[in-house]
Write a protein that holds these residues in place. Structure first.
Motif, short mmCIF file in Angstrom:
data_model
loop_
_atom_site.label_atom_id
_atom_site.label_comp_id
_atom_site.label_asym_id
_atom_site.label_seq_id
_atom_site.Cartn_x
_atom_site.Cartn_y
_atom_site.Cartn_z
N VAL A 102 -3.94 -28.04 -14.76
CA VAL A 102 -4.15 -26.64 -14.39
C VAL A 102 -5.61 -26.36 -14.06
CG1 VAL A 102 -4.00 -24.25 -15.22
CG2 VAL A 102 -2.17 -25.87 -15.74
N PHE A 103 -6.52 -26.86 -14.90
CA PHE A 103 -7.95 -26.58 -14.74
C PHE A 103 -8.72 -27.82 -14.31
CE2 PHE A 103 -6.54 -23.72 -18.26
CZ PHE A 103 -6.76 -22.50 -17.64
N THR A 104 -9.76 -27.63 -13.50
CA THR A 104 -10.71 -28.69 -13.23
C THR A 104 -11.67 -28.81 -14.41
OG1 THR A 104 -12.33 -27.24 -12.19
CG2 THR A 104 -10.60 -28.15 -10.77
N GLN A 105 -12.46 -29.88 -14.44
CA GLN A 105 -13.45 -30.03 -15.50
C GLN A 105 -14.46 -28.90 -15.48
OE1 GLN A 105 -13.54 -32.29 -18.06
NE2 GLN A 105 -11.47 -32.75 -17.29
N ALA A 106 -14.83 -28.46 -14.29
CA ALA A 106 -15.78 -27.36 -14.17
C ALA A 106 -15.17 -26.07 -14.72
CB ALA A 106 -16.20 -27.17 -12.71
N GLU A 107 -13.89 -25.86 -14.48
CA GLU A 107 -13.23 -24.66 -14.98
C GLU A 107 -13.10 -24.70 -16.49
OE1 GLU A 107 -10.43 -23.44 -11.15
OE2 GLU A 107 -9.71 -24.92 -12.62
N LEU A 108 -12.80 -25.88 -17.06
CA LEU A 108 -12.75 -25.99 -18.52
C LEU A 108 -14.10 -25.68 -19.14
CD1 LEU A 108 -10.52 -29.18 -18.93
CD2 LEU A 108 -9.89 -26.83 -19.51
N ALA A 109 -15.18 -26.13 -18.48
CA ALA A 109 -16.52 -25.82 -18.97
C ALA A 109 -16.80 -24.33 -18.88
CB ALA A 109 -17.55 -26.60 -18.16
N GLU A 110 -16.31 -23.68 -17.82
CA GLU A 110 -16.48 -22.24 -17.66
C GLU A 110 -15.74 -21.49 -18.77
OE1 GLU A 110 -15.70 -18.80 -14.24
OE2 GLU A 110 -15.50 -20.94 -13.75
#
Length: 269
Positions: A177-185
């Motif tokens: 569902v999420f990219t690594q950047a989105e998980l960091a966000e």
């Protein structure tokens, strides 16, 4: 509202399958409540939660279920037997015209199967498709106080909040569902004052819902419909006032949305 009727009642009550319903389509946190505020002149039918409880949850569980993930599992089981899901359930209902009449609105349908079934089986229905990025949806869920937005958590006085970054990285389905950047966000929301366990719970809701309903697939189905049957709006690009204005302008008898609103909101069909 009641399921299929017979005899004299069938002549008096309104089959929803034949009514010009306005149906909101979108997953949790896309702004359906804002859209509903734009439709004050229309009549809101019992919402998805109420129909789900009556038609899907209670017959299977024998009582109320509040945990979101357990509800998703029960509704998924219902869809295995009724491939139209909520659309099929809604289309089977009859409404008492003394209470439900005029312009009727339903909140709402989700996922490709429900939308395909509704568009094919109920040609009088029209759709407002609302969408927003999944990270935006997590942030919005954190900003509202809805007791329905919860999943099972460990209850113990000695419970310690998890390391959010590690917990998000190992959350089942999150990588799809999420990219690594989105998980960091999402993890960065902790520094903004949000509670660690709340952030993780809201992320789990978004992931669980995406595993059951694909919003992009639903949009593709709706945007392929003939002109006039679907209004598509990205609520992350529009203010609540712009969402309301676009919907009002799209309704029958109103002026069409401006070019700027169409470009901001997506494909106006």
């Amino acid at each position: 509202m009641l399921p299929g009727l017979s005899g004299a009642a069938r002549d008096r009550w309104l089959p929803l399958a034949e009514q010009p319903l306005l149906v909101l389509v979108g997953v949790t946190g896309v702004g359906k409540s804002t859209a509903l505020s734009a439709l004050g002149s229309l009549t809101l039918l019992p919402d998805r939660r109420e129909v789900t409880d009556a038609v899907m949850i209670l017959p299977q569980a024998g009582g109320p279920v509040s945990d979101r993930e357990e509800r998703f599992a029960l509704t998924a089981r219902y869809r295995e037997l009724h491939h139209g899901g909520m659309a099929q359930a809604l289309g089977s209902l009859y409404a008492d015209p003394s209470r439900w009449s005029g312009g009727l609105v339903f909140d709402g349908l989700r996922g490709q199967e429900e939308v395909e079934y509704a568009a094919r089986q109920f040609p009088h229905w029209r759709f407002v498709s609302l969408h927003a990025p999944d990270v935006v949806r997590v942030r919005r869920l954190l900003g509202r106080a809805d007791s329905f937005d919860r999943v099972g958590t460990q209850s113990s006085q000695s419970f310690q909040p998890p390391d959010l970054g590690a917990a998000l990285a190992t959350l089942g389905g999150a990588a799809e569902v999420f990219t690594q950047a989105e998980l960091a966000e999402i993890a960065a929301l902790e520094a903004q004052g949000f509670v660690t366990t709340d952030i993780l719970a809201k992320a789990r809701i978004v992931v669980s819902e995406r595993c059951n309903y694909d919003p992009q697939a639903a949009r593709r189905v709706l945007n392929a419909l003939p002109a006039g049957r679907c209004l598509d709006l990205d609520t992350s690009l529009l203010s609540p006032e712009e969402v309301a204005r676009a919907i009002r302008a799209w309704l029958p008898g109103a002026e069409r949305p401006s070019t700027d609103e169409q470009e901001a909101g997506g494909a106006n069909r």
